[in-house]
Design a protein around this motif. Structure first.
Motif, mmCIF file in Angstrom:
data_model
loop_
_atom_site.group_PDB
_atom_site.id
_atom_site.type_symbol
_atom_site.label_atom_id
_atom_site.label_comp_id
_atom_site.label_asym_id
_atom_site.label_seq_id
_atom_site.Cartn_x
_atom_site.Cartn_y
_atom_site.Cartn_z
ATOM 1 N N VAL A 1 0.834 -1.205 0.000
ATOM 2 C CA VAL A 1 0.000 0.000 0.000
ATOM 3 C C VAL A 1 0.869 1.256 0.000
ATOM 4 O O VAL A 1 0.595 2.214 -0.739
ATOM 5 N N VAL A 2 1.924 1.252 0.800
ATOM 6 C CA VAL A 2 2.791 2.433 0.894
ATOM 7 C C VAL A 2 3.421 2.753 -0.458
ATOM 8 O O VAL A 2 3.389 3.900 -0.921
ATOM 9 N N PHE A 3 3.994 1.761 -1.116
ATOM 10 C CA PHE A 3 4.644 2.008 -2.403
ATOM 11 C C PHE A 3 3.641 2.460 -3.464
ATOM 12 O O PHE A 3 3.923 3.347 -4.274
ATOM 13 N N GLU A 4 2.446 1.853 -3.438
ATOM 14 C CA GLU A 4 1.417 2.249 -4.410
ATOM 15 C C GLU A 4 0.976 3.689 -4.172
ATOM 16 O O GLU A 4 0.790 4.463 -5.129
ATOM 17 N N LYS A 5 0.822 4.080 -2.912
ATOM 18 C CA LYS A 5 0.392 5.442 -2.597
ATOM 19 C C LYS A 5 1.474 6.472 -2.911
ATOM 20 O O LYS A 5 1.168 7.590 -3.329
ATOM 21 N N VAL A 6 2.724 6.098 -2.704
ATOM 22 C CA VAL A 6 3.817 7.020 -3.027
ATOM 23 C C VAL A 6 3.805 7.351 -4.512
ATOM 24 O O VAL A 6 3.962 8.511 -4.915
ATOM 25 N N ILE A 7 3.600 6.341 -5.349
ATOM 26 C CA ILE A 7 3.552 6.559 -6.799
ATOM 27 C C ILE A 7 2.347 7.407 -7.181
ATOM 28 O O ILE A 7 2.456 8.369 -7.956
ATOM 29 N N ARG A 8 1.187 7.071 -6.632
ATOM 30 C CA ARG A 8 -0.027 7.816 -6.981
ATOM 31 C C ARG A 8 0.004 9.246 -6.452
ATOM 32 O O ARG A 8 -0.469 10.176 -7.119
ATOM 33 N N LEU A 9 0.571 9.438 -5.283
ATOM 34 C CA LEU A 9 0.653 10.782 -4.722
ATOM 35 C C LEU A 9 1.628 11.650 -5.504
ATOM 36 O O LEU A 9 1.419 12.861 -5.637
ATOM 37 N N SER A 10 2.679 11.043 -6.016
ATOM 38 C CA SER A 10 3.620 11.796 -6.842
ATOM 39 C C SER A 10 2.911 12.335 -8.084
ATOM 40 O O SER A 10 3.076 13.508 -8.457
ATOM 41 N N ALA A 11 2.088 11.491 -8.699
ATOM 42 C CA ALA A 11 1.314 11.931 -9.858
ATOM 43 C C ALA A 11 0.267 12.964 -9.459
ATOM 44 O O ALA A 11 0.040 13.949 -10.180
ATOM 45 N N ALA A 12 -0.372 12.774 -8.306
ATOM 46 C CA ALA A 12 -1.419 13.705 -7.859
ATOM 47 C C ALA A 12 -0.844 15.087 -7.569
ATOM 48 O O ALA A 12 -1.475 16.107 -7.863
ATOM 49 N N ARG A 13 0.363 15.147 -7.011
ATOM 50 C CA ARG A 13 0.989 16.452 -6.751
ATOM 51 C C ARG A 13 1.312 17.173 -8.053
ATOM 52 O O ARG A 13 1.150 18.391 -8.139
ATOM 53 N N ARG A 14 1.768 16.424 -9.043
ATOM 54 C CA ARG A 14 2.032 17.042 -10.347
ATOM 55 C C ARG A 14 0.744 17.580 -10.957
ATOM 56 O O ARG A 14 0.725 18.674 -11.545
ATOM 57 N N GLN A 15 -0.332 16.834 -10.817
ATOM 58 C CA GLN A 15 -1.625 17.276 -11.355
ATOM 59 C C GLN A 15 -2.132 18.505 -10.611
ATOM 60 O O GLN A 15 -2.718 19.411 -11.220
#
Length: 229
Positions: A44-58
């Protein structure tokens, strides 16, 4: 050294693998459960880190778009895309009886609804971290209590209370608590960090949603032209 203690000490392996293999079946089951929980939490942590990185860019792209007053017709992806689409749909669905305040409120409500749905998806899995962080120490403690109770059996059989007799069982039992803490501490830290990061992304979008809603509420004529097309 008492020669009678040599076979006892040699029979026990105090390495991590040895403690696991020599543990009582119940304690071993507790350890396996905790290891599975740890693997799930790190996934869960690794998946959220990836998704949050994209969300911050958005979020940054959305903020730049709103500040620059650029066109909303571009290719917007992810959370920004859903928020912009909700804004355009609400902007086009107008009638002449609306006041500007009512129009702005409706457009902002549509964007906030889209944002809430995306944030809810982004939070999926955080409950696992919270649950693991709060329960793993107690699960490990259960294994420890069970193991310590079992460690009294050799004492009763041998009538010997020396450390060589009780140490193996107690070590295996305490190993369960150690695993529980290894699961719980990273889970709690990750939950707090990820929750704060998600809140930051939501706050960024929320701030510029108000700006965009005000901008679209003023462009009433453009909305009528778009609706006519």
């Amino acid at each position: 050294m008492d020669p009678t203690q040599a076979p006892i000490e040699a029979a026990h392996d105090f390495s991590f693998l040895g403690l696991f293999l020599q543990a009582d079946p119940i304690v071993k089951g507790v350890m396996i459960l905790l290891v599975i929980a740890s693997i799930a939490c790190w996934t869960v942590v690794f998946e959220k880190v990836i998704r949050l990185s994209a969300a911050r860019r958005q979020a940054k792209a959305f903020a730049t778009l709103v500040r620059s007053g650029g066109s909303l017709d571009g290719d917007h992806r992810g959370i920004a895309g859903h928020v912009v689409k909700a804004a355009i749909d609400a902007w086009r669905d107008q009638d002449s009886s609306e006041t500007r305040a009512e129009r702005r409120e409706r457009i902002e409500r549509a964007m906030k609804g889209a944002l809430t749905l995306e944030v809810k998806r982004l939070r999926t899995g955080l409950s696992l971290l919270a649950t693991s962080g709060s329960t793993a120490p107690f699960v490990g403690l259960f294994g420890t209590v069970w193991g310590i109770m079992n460690s009294f059996s050799p004492i009763a059989r041998s009538q010997d209370t020396s450390l060589a007799v009780v140490a193996p069982g107690i070590a295996e039992a305490l190993f369960a608590t150690a695993i529980g803490l290894v699961v719980a501490i990273p889970a709690v830290m990750a939950y707090n960090k990820l929750s704060a990061d998600i809140g930051g992304v939501q706050s960024t979008f929320g701030s510029y949603i108000s700006v965009l809603g005000n901008r679209l509420a003023r462009d009433r004529a453009g909305a009528h032209r778009a609706a006519a097309e």
